[in-house]
Enzyme design. Structure first.
Site, PDB file in Angstrom:
ATOM      1  N   SER A 199       0.870  -1.185   0.000  1.00 52.43           N
ATOM      2  CA  SER A 199       0.000   0.000   0.000  1.00 52.43           C
ATOM      3  C   SER A 199       0.897   1.222   0.000  1.00 52.43           C
ATOM      4  O   SER A 199       2.052   1.151   0.422  1.00 52.43           O
ATOM      5  CB  SER A 199      -0.856   0.037   1.264  1.00 52.43           C
ATOM      6  OG  SER A 199      -0.078   0.449   2.377  1.00 52.43           O
ATOM      7  N   ASP A 200       0.413   2.352  -0.498  1.00 61.92           N
ATOM      8  CA  ASP A 200       1.164   3.568  -0.262  1.00 61.92           C
ATOM      9  C   ASP A 200       1.080   3.865   1.238  1.00 61.92           C
ATOM     10  O   ASP A 200       0.303   3.239   1.979  1.00 61.92           O
ATOM     11  CB  ASP A 200       0.665   4.739  -1.122  1.00 61.92           C
ATOM     12  CG  ASP A 200       1.765   5.791  -1.289  1.00 61.92           C
ATOM     13  OD1 ASP A 200       2.729   5.785  -0.492  1.00 61.92           O
ATOM     14  OD2 ASP A 200       1.665   6.632  -2.201  1.00 61.92           O
ATOM     15  N   TYR A 201       1.879   4.805   1.656  1.00 67.96           N
ATOM     16  CA  TYR A 201       2.057   5.133   3.078  1.00 67.96           C
ATOM     17  C   TYR A 201       0.712   5.387   3.768  1.00 67.96           C
ATOM     18  O   TYR A 201       0.043   6.367   3.489  1.00 67.96           O
ATOM     19  CB  TYR A 201       2.935   6.375   3.120  1.00 67.96           C
ATOM     20  CG  TYR A 201       3.537   6.738   4.439  1.00 67.96           C
ATOM     21  CD1 TYR A 201       4.793   6.271   4.811  1.00 67.96           C
ATOM     22  CD2 TYR A 201       2.871   7.594   5.309  1.00 67.96           C
ATOM     23  CE1 TYR A 201       5.362   6.643   6.009  1.00 67.96           C
ATOM     24  CE2 TYR A 201       3.431   7.962   6.511  1.00 67.96           C
ATOM     25  CZ  TYR A 201       4.688   7.481   6.861  1.00 67.96           C
ATOM     26  OH  TYR A 201       5.246   7.865   8.049  1.00 67.96           O
ATOM     27  N   ALA A 260      -2.084   4.150   3.220  1.00 68.34           N
ATOM     28  CA  ALA A 260      -3.237   4.217   2.310  1.00 68.34           C
ATOM     29  C   ALA A 260      -4.348   3.252   2.736  1.00 68.34           C
ATOM     30  O   ALA A 260      -5.528   3.495   2.453  1.00 68.34           O
ATOM     31  CB  ALA A 260      -2.810   3.922   0.879  1.00 68.34           C
TER      32      ALA A 260
END
Ligand code: BGC
Length: 758
Positions: A300-302, A304
């Protein structure tokens, strides 16, 4: 008009995907029986908590260099308790910590003191260099040179792996059609064809020949997907788009990057048509895994996954965790949600163990592919770190790539190149002496002690350096007291002014969208005052996006776009300004007439009332400005001039299974040898859906000596003419096409051919 009798020929997406699959060298599919057995044995032994651990990654606050916060503070602070977490097997690895010795020490704990001895993986945001910085990816895209991009990615991997890294959160392959969006700087610009070529090149460069090699880095094309299409160009904003555009423009570079062997990707922050990407099963599982057969892992992005709550699709952390893992997010970045909720979700029967196991399997397989199980200390050797950091070889590639990224947009009266002697040069503007805004917005580890400023670069190149005066004139976003007076005095005393103006590196990048993509007001005022002196002006733009140029900046005799060029900024600029290197860059983004035209890109669809020659009334344009770009995609001058003959097609009636050859003769009619970027464009004249007014389908950089010609040749098949129709079938439709070989997206003469039905 759409002809109803027209036959549509389908090139099945699945058959294309299968073909690509067969061609792809996917290392994860070729793991041996021993590895597979070991992975299954591990999964059988792992507790639920250990499984969740393999699916959780954290920023390493103990080895963050420099010690500044790269991302917002979130999740558990992984600093004093890092060793304990490693011992308990509560993480897959860490990111954005640097240093071979430190990484080795943590790895030792993982493989000696944790129960299952699973090695850690070390990741980082290495987009265009670690310490030695190459041009921002947008700048490098201007080189129109995928081989160069492959070499800078390779060089970045060599320096990064030497510093204890295995995995880069790059390349960033988001298409950037709206220059207000700050992250345009990290990608390859507005065009999917160019973006795809560079995505593939960078994956190859990062990953090298074999992912087990100690200097190979796992690539992570990001952000999956359509992040660049944020409404209004505002970072993190919603995305609404047609399936056709999603596939043709935004997914295309990802697909090619995975086919080139990239084994990880990152789920983006945005939603697509109402479904946040970190909960988007349709795109992340059905498309990515089931249709494209991607075998790698999704991080996942940070935070997210946690942001699914703010998106309003999850009530709480537990639900967000469940949505994310079911959608296909294997690894939770920073939020710690998977550690906190996966075990309980499985125990309560709300989540099948098989889902968790499958993600763990992907992670362990990737660690195998990287050779970590066989050699957990790969890339963790302080001696190699010393040998391969900030080396002369790295610096040489930094200079080479920096000068190839510079775009000469305007050169009235051949003001450039400047002379190295006998000419008094006033370098004016905040970026003359600056050493802190050379790296760009996403180069958190840049070593600023070893950079070359514009001033240093020009001074080093001049025969008589005393002919150069340097005046700041203004700060980046604020006026400087007395600055304008000093600048006017310097300009008056000089023969030529080099005006180094533009954006600071914190004005683009993540979270830094702009409503007006202009030169900041104090610098514009500086330019106006200096222009009144009447000396010839070379504008040297520093920029993380295309800018809307106004007044004295736009009217300057010469305009050079230099982006953020990295470590060797000043040397590369001197190479170009003094003519040791003839500029060869071309714009990967259109420079508009005005900020209000955004999103503005050359390959927009046709309207029913295109701007024509008949005046502005009732035409698709704004009241204030023409709808032409000020400087279009593909534009860029050299120190020579080129003449293009109209393209010649091998046949004006292309059979369904035939290959069309398109050839053009290009002659260097100037006085210097230079590199020209010949660009192949097509336009589908009539189709079942509106099509772009032009689409790039090929490009070639050719070096041509003065007075000589080169013949450039491209081929096209019906696949190159295909698009997603209303039924989402990838089809080539018989009919007429225009084809250009031209020096930019808005110039040149076209030739016509017809694609015949089967
Ligand atoms: C960015 C990513 C980056 C991640 C880790 C996020 O804020 O969107 O591009 O990889 O942080 O630093």
């Amino acid at each position: 008009m759409i002809s109803l009798t027209r036959r549509h020929f389908v090139l099945g997406t699945s058959s294309l995907a299968l073909l690509a699959l067969a061609q792809r060298a996917n290392p994860a599919s070729s793991l041996g029986a021993r590895a597979e057995a070991h992975i299954e044995a591990l999964i059988a032994k792992m507790t639920l908590q250990e499984k969740a651990g393999q699916l959780s990654i954290f920023s390493d606050m103990t080895r963050l260099v420099p010690k500044t916060q790269i991302n917002p503070e979130a999740g558990p602070p992984v600093d004093t308790n890092l060793a304990q977490r490693v011992r308990e097997g509560r993480l897959i690895g860490v990111f954005n910590g640097l240093g071979a010795a430190g990484a080795r020490a943590i790895q030792k704990i993982a493989v000696e003191e944790s129960r299952l001895k699973i090695p850690l993986i070390f990741g980082a945001d290495v987009l265009h260099g670690l310490y030695t910085i190459f041009p921002i990816p947008l700048g490098e895209a201007a080189s129109f040179d995928p081989q160069l991009a492959e070499r800078t990615a390779r060089a970045a991997a060599i320096e990064s792996t030497a510093n204890g890294l295995h995995w880069t959160f790059a390349p960033m392959v988001d298409i950037g059609r709206d220059q207000r969006w700050g992250r345009v700087a990290e990608g390859s610009g507005e065009d999917p064809y160019l973006g795809t070529a560079l995505a593939v090149a960078r994956v190859r460069g990062f990953q090298g020949k074999n992912l087990t090699d100690e200097d190979s880095m796992l690539a992570c094309p990001k952000h999956f997907v359509a992040y660049g299409a944020a409404s209004g160009g505002m970072d993190y904003n919603s995305v609404e788009m047609s399936e056709q555009t999603l596939h043709e423009v935004y997914l295309a570079p990802f697909k090619a990057a995975f086919e080139a062997g990239a084994l990880s990707t990152m789920s983006s922050f945005n939603d697509v048509n109402g479904v946040p990407m970190s909960a988007n099963r349709k795109l992340m599982t059905e498309l990515l895994r089931e249709e494209w057969r991607f075998r790698g892992m999704v991080v996942s992005d940070y935070t997210a996954d946690k942001e699914l709550i703010a998106h309003g699709v999850a009530n709480d952390d537990r639900e967000a965790t469940k949505l994310a893992i079911l959608a296909g997010v294997d690894i939770s970045m920073q939020s710690d949600l998977y550690n906190l909720y996966l075990p309980e979700l499985v125990k309560s029967g709300d989540l099948a163990m098989a889902v968790v196991d499958e993600s763990v399997r992907r992670v362990l397989r990737t660690k195998y592919v990287l050779g970590l199980f066989d050699n957990p200390y790969r890339s963790l050797n302080p001696k190699v770190e010393k040998r391969n950091t900030m080396t002369p070889q790295l610096r040489a590639i930094a200079r080479e790539s920096a000068r190839a990224s510079i775009v000469l947009m305007k050169n009235e009266g051949e003001l450039l190149p400047l002379r190295k002697s006998g000419q008094k040069i006033a370098l004016i503007g905040p970026f003359g002496p600056d050493t802190l805004n050379l790296a760009g917005p996403w180069a958190p580890f840049a070593n600023f002690n070893h950079v070359v400023s514009v001033e240093q670069g020009l001074r080093a190149a001049l025969t008589d350096p005393s002919l150069l005066t340097v005046t700041q004139g203004s700060l980046i976003e604020k006026p400087l007291e007395g600055g304008i007076d000093a600048a006017v005095a310097a300009a008056s005393a000089a023969d030529v002014v080099v005006l180094a103006i533009g954006e600071g590196q914190n004005m683009s990048g993540e979270g830094n969208s702009r409503t007006r993509i202009d030169v900041p007001a104090p610098q514009q005022q500086l330019a106006e005052a200096v222009a009144k002196v009447g000396k010839p002006i070379v504008v040297l733009l520093r920029n993380g996006r295309a800018l809307a140029l106004e007044g004295a900046v736009r009217e300057a005799q010469a305009i050079v776009t230099t982006w953020f060029l990295g470590t060797e900024t000043g040397s590369a600029i001197a190479d170009v300004l003094f003519g040791d290197y003839s500029p060869s860059g071309r714009l990967p983004v259109s420079f508009p007439q005005d900020s209000g035209q955004q999103p503005y890109f050359y390959n927009r669809r046709t309207t029913g009332r295109p701007q024509g020659d008949q005046g502005p009334a009732y035409k698709a344009r704004y009241r204030e400005v023409s709808n032409e770009a000020l400087y279009s995609f593909g534009h860029g001058l050299t120190y020579s001039r080129f003449d293009y003959e109209p393209p010649i097609v091998s046949t004006d009636s292309l059979g369904w299974n035939e290959v069309l050859t398109v050839t053009a003769k290009i002659t260097n009619i100037g006085e210097r040898e230079a590199e020209e970027v010949a660009q192949l464009y097509i336009r589908d004249r009539t189709a079942s859906l509106t099509r772009p007014i032009r689409e790039l389908k090929g490009f070639r950089k050719v070096r041509i000596a003065p007075g000589t010609s080169a013949e450039v040749q491209f081929t096209l098949t019906r696949t190159d003419l295909a698009f997603y129709n209303a039924a989402m079938k990838f089809v080539a439709e018989p009919g007429e096409f225009d084809v250009w070989i031209s020096p930019s997206a808005t110039t040149g003469v076209s030739t016509r051919f017809e694609l015949k039905g089967a």
